[in-house]
Design a protein around this motif. Structure first.
Motif, mmCIF file in Angstrom:
data_model
loop_
_atom_site.group_PDB
_atom_site.id
_atom_site.type_symbol
_atom_site.label_atom_id
_atom_site.label_comp_id
_atom_site.label_asym_id
_atom_site.label_seq_id
_atom_site.Cartn_x
_atom_site.Cartn_y
_atom_site.Cartn_z
ATOM 1 N N GLN A 167 -12.649 -17.861 3.729
ATOM 2 C CA GLN A 167 -13.430 -16.854 3.325
ATOM 3 C C GLN A 167 -12.823 -15.780 2.636
ATOM 4 O OE1 GLN A 167 -16.753 -16.727 3.381
ATOM 5 N NE2 GLN A 167 -16.712 -18.962 3.938
ATOM 6 N N ILE A 168 -11.271 -15.617 3.042
ATOM 7 C CA ILE A 168 -10.585 -14.551 2.645
ATOM 8 C C ILE A 168 -9.227 -14.814 2.083
ATOM 9 C CG2 ILE A 168 -9.688 -12.010 3.357
ATOM 10 C CD1 ILE A 168 -12.567 -11.912 3.214
ATOM 11 N N PHE A 169 -8.551 -15.476 3.107
ATOM 12 C CA PHE A 169 -6.815 -15.691 2.880
ATOM 13 C C PHE A 169 -6.815 -16.609 1.570
ATOM 14 C CE2 PHE A 169 -6.167 -13.627 6.910
ATOM 15 C CZ PHE A 169 -4.982 -13.285 6.624
ATOM 16 N N ARG A 170 -7.716 -17.658 1.444
ATOM 17 C CA ARG A 170 -7.280 -18.624 0.221
ATOM 18 C C ARG A 170 -7.400 -17.645 -1.195
ATOM 19 N NH1 ARG A 170 -8.386 -23.950 -1.007
ATOM 20 N NH2 ARG A 170 -9.500 -24.299 1.005
ATOM 21 N N HIS A 171 -8.195 -16.905 -1.349
ATOM 22 C CA HIS A 171 -8.445 -16.189 -2.359
ATOM 23 C C HIS A 171 -7.495 -15.222 -2.793
ATOM 24 C CE1 HIS A 171 -12.468 -17.844 -2.803
ATOM 25 N NE2 HIS A 171 -12.848 -17.519 -1.597
ATOM 26 N N LYS A 172 -7.110 -14.578 -1.650
ATOM 27 C CA LYS A 172 -6.012 -13.423 -1.709
ATOM 28 C C LYS A 172 -4.424 -14.339 -1.818
ATOM 29 C CE LYS A 172 -8.220 -9.762 0.920
ATOM 30 N NZ LYS A 172 -8.012 -8.756 -0.360
ATOM 31 N N LEU A 173 -4.248 -15.437 -1.225
ATOM 32 C CA LEU A 173 -3.102 -16.029 -1.539
ATOM 33 C C LEU A 173 -2.948 -16.748 -2.930
ATOM 34 C CD1 LEU A 173 -2.502 -18.041 1.797
ATOM 35 C CD2 LEU A 173 -1.288 -16.079 1.074
ATOM 36 N N ASP A 174 -4.198 -17.142 -3.491
ATOM 37 C CA ASP A 174 -4.197 -17.476 -4.768
ATOM 38 C C ASP A 174 -3.800 -16.464 -5.858
ATOM 39 O OD1 ASP A 174 -5.036 -19.990 -4.055
ATOM 40 O OD2 ASP A 174 -7.036 -19.933 -4.426
ATOM 41 N N ALA A 175 -4.382 -15.276 -5.399
ATOM 42 C CA ALA A 175 -4.081 -14.058 -6.368
ATOM 43 C C ALA A 175 -2.575 -13.555 -6.528
ATOM 44 C CB ALA A 175 -4.864 -12.537 -5.773
ATOM 45 N N CYS A 176 -1.901 -13.795 -5.155
ATOM 46 C CA CYS A 176 -0.483 -13.860 -5.046
ATOM 47 C C CYS A 176 0.278 -14.612 -5.905
ATOM 48 C CB CYS A 176 0.234 -13.899 -3.629
ATOM 49 S SG CYS A 176 -0.248 -12.308 -2.763
ATOM 50 N N GLU A 180 -0.128 -11.085 -8.254
ATOM 51 C CA GLU A 180 -0.714 -9.823 -7.831
ATOM 52 C C GLU A 180 -0.415 -9.761 -6.111
ATOM 53 O OE1 GLU A 180 -2.470 -7.610 -9.827
ATOM 54 O OE2 GLU A 180 -2.136 -9.030 -11.532
ATOM 55 N N ALA A 181 -0.249 -8.351 -5.877
ATOM 56 C CA ALA A 181 -0.293 -8.212 -4.193
ATOM 57 C C ALA A 181 -1.480 -7.792 -3.682
ATOM 58 C CB ALA A 181 0.883 -6.878 -4.278
ATOM 59 N N GLU A 182 -1.550 -8.225 -2.583
ATOM 60 C CA GLU A 182 -2.737 -8.167 -1.836
ATOM 61 C C GLU A 182 -2.633 -7.707 -0.531
ATOM 62 O OE1 GLU A 182 -5.949 -8.857 -2.903
ATOM 63 O OE2 GLU A 182 -5.424 -9.601 -4.971
ATOM 64 N N LYS A 183 -3.733 -7.130 0.185
ATOM 65 C CA LYS A 183 -3.603 -6.751 1.658
ATOM 66 C C LYS A 183 -5.008 -7.069 2.185
ATOM 67 C CE LYS A 183 -1.553 -3.061 3.258
ATOM 68 N NZ LYS A 183 -1.124 -1.539 3.559
ATOM 69 N N TYR A 184 -4.938 -7.365 3.629
ATOM 70 C CA TYR A 184 -6.065 -7.599 4.275
ATOM 71 C C TYR A 184 -5.699 -7.279 5.854
ATOM 72 C CZ TYR A 184 -9.855 -10.423 6.605
ATOM 73 O OH TYR A 184 -11.028 -10.781 7.258
ATOM 74 N N THR A 185 -6.876 -6.663 6.280
ATOM 75 C CA THR A 185 -6.712 -6.137 7.758
ATOM 76 C C THR A 185 -7.868 -6.459 8.246
ATOM 77 O OG1 THR A 185 -5.387 -4.224 7.095
ATOM 78 C CG2 THR A 185 -6.411 -4.037 9.164
ATOM 79 N N TYR A 186 -7.950 -6.975 9.608
ATOM 80 C CA TYR A 186 -9.049 -7.339 10.666
ATOM 81 C C TYR A 186 -8.676 -7.086 11.875
ATOM 82 C CZ TYR A 186 -6.700 -11.665 11.813
ATOM 83 O OH TYR A 186 -5.926 -12.690 12.209
ATOM 84 N N ALA A 187 -9.902 -7.036 12.783
ATOM 85 C CA ALA A 187 -9.732 -6.730 14.076
ATOM 86 C C ALA A 187 -10.080 -7.898 14.971
ATOM 87 C CB ALA A 187 -10.375 -5.595 14.630
ATOM 88 N N GLU A 188 -9.687 -8.544 16.214
ATOM 89 C CA GLU A 188 -10.004 -9.419 16.807
ATOM 90 C C GLU A 188 -9.725 -9.274 18.346
ATOM 91 O OE1 GLU A 188 -7.946 -13.195 15.723
ATOM 92 O OE2 GLU A 188 -5.905 -12.473 16.506
ATOM 93 N N ASP A 189 -10.319 -10.014 19.157
ATOM 94 C CA ASP A 189 -9.973 -9.476 20.634
ATOM 95 C C ASP A 189 -9.080 -10.679 21.260
ATOM 96 O OD1 ASP A 189 -11.285 -8.363 23.212
ATOM 97 O OD2 ASP A 189 -11.240 -10.649 23.480
#
Length: 230
Positions: A167-176, A180-189
């Motif tokens: 859902q997220i990482f593939r697209h951001k890595l493809d941009a890199c 391009e530089a990318e950033k992603y933040t999420y919270a998990e238990d």
């Protein structure tokens, strides 16, 4: 940037012709103009991703062009070092950074330096265009309680989860991989505690400036939501 570089090489060729003609006044004038153009090209700090790559290519071309002149080699090596210090220094986490979105402490380009990365406290992995990990530093291996050999070769989805990868990482890595530089933040238990993870991703190049993949710096941040409730 492109016009500046084209202007530099035009004046550079004029300078070589003036040297052949032994035209001292012309040589002196062109030499001053070239120094100003060089400062304008290398000194530009608020450059776009494409302009940064042009700066590096220009510095390498200049180093190759004047490889037989020891004095010029020393000057041009310093020019290249300025770019490396500026962008690689920005490409790695800064001491004292809070790790917040506002910090944005990374550059769109990072040169792979395993010795330097291994000295970092932050977790670092390099992901190849095939989405597999081809480098991990000691901090990341220790955090995962694994040997480096067990991590290298794994698909990045094994670290972030297949759903999050798709859902997220593939697209951001493809941009890199496209510069391009990318950033992603999420919270998990984790074991009853909320952990906020930040992933800073930048294109990663070999010392010969060939794309290696994406360098990913992993940080665990303070959960602001818990702080606000308190």
């Amino acid at each position: 940037m492109k016009r500046l570089i084209e202007s530099f090489w035009q004046r550079y060729n004029e300078l070589k012709s003036a040297v052949i003609r032994n035209d001292a006044p012309k040589v002196a004038a062109l030499d001053k103009e070239l120094e100003k153009l060089l400062d304008s090209i290398i000194g530009r700090k608020n450059a776009s991703s494409s302009e940064i790559l042009e700066q590096f290519r220009f510095a390498i071309d200049l180093l190759n062009e004047e490889a037989e002149d020891i004095g010029c080699v020393q000057r041009n090596s310093e020019v290249l070092r300025r770019l490396v210090d500026r962008y690689i220094g920005a490409g790695l986490p800064r001491d004292g950074g809070t790790g917040t979105e506002e910090d944005a402490p990374w550059s769109p380009y990072v040169i792979l330096d395993e010795d330097r990365l291994d000295d970092l406290d932050d977790r670092v992995v390099v992901v190849s265009p095939g989405y597999r990990i081809n480098y991990t530093n000691s901090a990341n291996a220790a955090s995962l309680q694994s040997d480096r050999s067990d991590i290298i070769g794994k698909h990045i989805a094994e670290l972030v989860g297949i759903h999050r990868f798709q859902q997220i990482f593939r697209h951001k890595l493809d941009a890199c991989f496209k510069g391009e530089a990318e950033k992603y933040t999420y919270a998990e238990d984790e074991l009853g505690h909320t952990v906020v993870k930040s992933f800073e991703m930048s294109p990663c190049y070999s010392p010969s400036y060939k794309l290696v993949g994406a360098i990913v710096v992993v940080k665990e941040l303070e959960d602001r939501r818990s702080r606000d409730v308190a």
